[in-house]
Write an enzyme that holds these catalytic residues in place. Sequence first.
Site, PDB file in Angstrom:
ATOM      1  N   ASN A  86       9.561 -24.297 -32.201  1.00 35.96           N
ATOM      2  CA  ASN A  86      10.068 -24.631 -30.870  1.00 35.96           C
ATOM      3  C   ASN A  86       9.855 -26.107 -30.559  1.00 35.96           C
ATOM      4  O   ASN A  86       8.891 -26.731 -31.010  1.00 35.96           O
ATOM      5  CB  ASN A  86       9.493 -23.723 -29.781  1.00 35.96           C
ATOM      6  CG  ASN A  86       7.988 -23.652 -29.744  1.00 35.96           C
ATOM      7  OD1 ASN A  86       7.319 -23.860 -30.735  1.00 35.96           O
ATOM      8  ND2 ASN A  86       7.446 -23.335 -28.575  1.00 35.96           N
TER       9      ASN A  86
ATOM     10  N   GLU B  98      13.803 -20.212 -32.960  1.00 27.23           N
ATOM     11  CA  GLU B  98      14.956 -19.584 -33.620  1.00 27.23           C
ATOM     12  C   GLU B  98      16.198 -20.464 -33.532  1.00 27.23           C
ATOM     13  O   GLU B  98      17.093 -20.360 -34.386  1.00 27.23           O
ATOM     14  CB  GLU B  98      15.229 -18.207 -33.000  1.00 27.23           C
ATOM     15  CG  GLU B  98      14.107 -17.190 -33.210  1.00 27.23           C
ATOM     16  CD  GLU B  98      13.024 -17.239 -32.138  1.00 27.23           C
ATOM     17  OE1 GLU B  98      12.898 -18.280 -31.455  1.00 27.23           O
ATOM     18  OE2 GLU B  98      12.311 -16.235 -31.993  1.00 27.23           O
TER      19      GLU B  98
ATOM     20  N   CYS C   4      17.145 -15.160 -28.265  1.00 21.99           N
ATOM     21  CA  CYS C   4      17.009 -15.402 -29.705  1.00 21.99           C
ATOM     22  C   CYS C   4      17.344 -14.183 -30.538  1.00 21.99           C
ATOM     23  O   CYS C   4      17.781 -14.306 -31.678  1.00 21.99           O
ATOM     24  CB  CYS C   4      15.616 -15.946 -30.003  1.00 21.99           C
ATOM     25  SG  CYS C   4      15.451 -17.633 -29.381  1.00 21.99           S
TER      26      CYS C   4
HETATM   27  N1  THU Z   1       9.677 -19.353 -27.702  1.00 19.12           N
HETATM   28  C1  THU Z   1      10.276 -19.407 -28.926  1.00 19.12           C
HETATM   29  O1  THU Z   1      10.295 -20.459 -29.576  1.00 19.12           O
HETATM   30  N2  THU Z   1      10.861 -18.282 -29.405  1.00 19.12           N
HETATM   31  C2  THU Z   1      10.827 -17.072 -28.781  1.00 19.12           C
HETATM   32  O2  THU Z   1      11.470 -16.145 -29.229  1.00 19.12           O
HETATM   33  C3  THU Z   1      10.002 -16.898 -27.582  1.00 19.12           C
HETATM   34  C4  THU Z   1       9.634 -18.161 -26.889  1.00 19.12           C
HETATM   35  C5  THU Z   1       9.102 -20.586 -27.160  1.00 19.12           C
HETATM   36  C6  THU Z   1       9.890 -21.191 -26.032  1.00 19.12           C
HETATM   37  C7  THU Z   1       8.827 -22.033 -25.350  1.00 19.12           C
HETATM   38  O3  THU Z   1       8.774 -23.312 -26.001  1.00 19.12           O
HETATM   39  C8  THU Z   1       7.543 -21.287 -25.603  1.00 19.12           C
HETATM   40  O4  THU Z   1       7.814 -20.356 -26.647  1.00 19.12           O
HETATM   41  C9  THU Z   1       7.001 -20.545 -24.393  1.00 19.12           C
HETATM   42  O5  THU Z   1       7.989 -19.718 -23.848  1.00 19.12           O
END
Ligand code: THU
Length: 134
Positions: A47, A60, A94
């Site tokens: 992320n 994702e 996602c």
């Molecule tokens: N996040 C992801 O990268 N993927 C997911 O499926 C769930 C949430 C990230 C987004 C944000 O940067 C952090 O987790 C907190 O929500």
Amino acid sequence: MNETPIDWAQLKKDARAVMKRAYAPYSQFPVGVAALCDDGRTIVGCNVENASYGVGLCAECGLVSELHASGGGRLTAVSCVDKHGNALMPCGRCRQLLYEHGGRDMLIDTPEGIKKLHEILPQAFGPDDLVERG
Ligand code: THU
């Protein structure tokens, strides 16, 4: 199609490694994801947040960008982890991204074991709907 058995331990290791590269200064919630593609290659994503919170990118998002940037194909197996290295369920948006690029039978590691994507995104809307209902 790649018929090699899936090395889930290795996939989780790859997800944990890329989780360490996440840019998550606002949530302090780094996420890493690794996937096997149908040609056998492994791709990863993490992320990447933003001072304008709403435009942050989930791990994702990076993964599917990498899928196409590195040659395309389909996702066959996915491991997504949180900062503790434990299996993390992808958010709703996602799951939809994974559905587009992996389809209903894509495998995913969950806290409840390996599942198919259709089990965690039942009755999904997808490319077929555009053809059948368009
Ligand atoms: N996040 C992801 O990268 N993927 C997911 O499926 C769930 C949430 C990230 C987004 C944000 O940067 C952090 O987790 C907190 O929500």
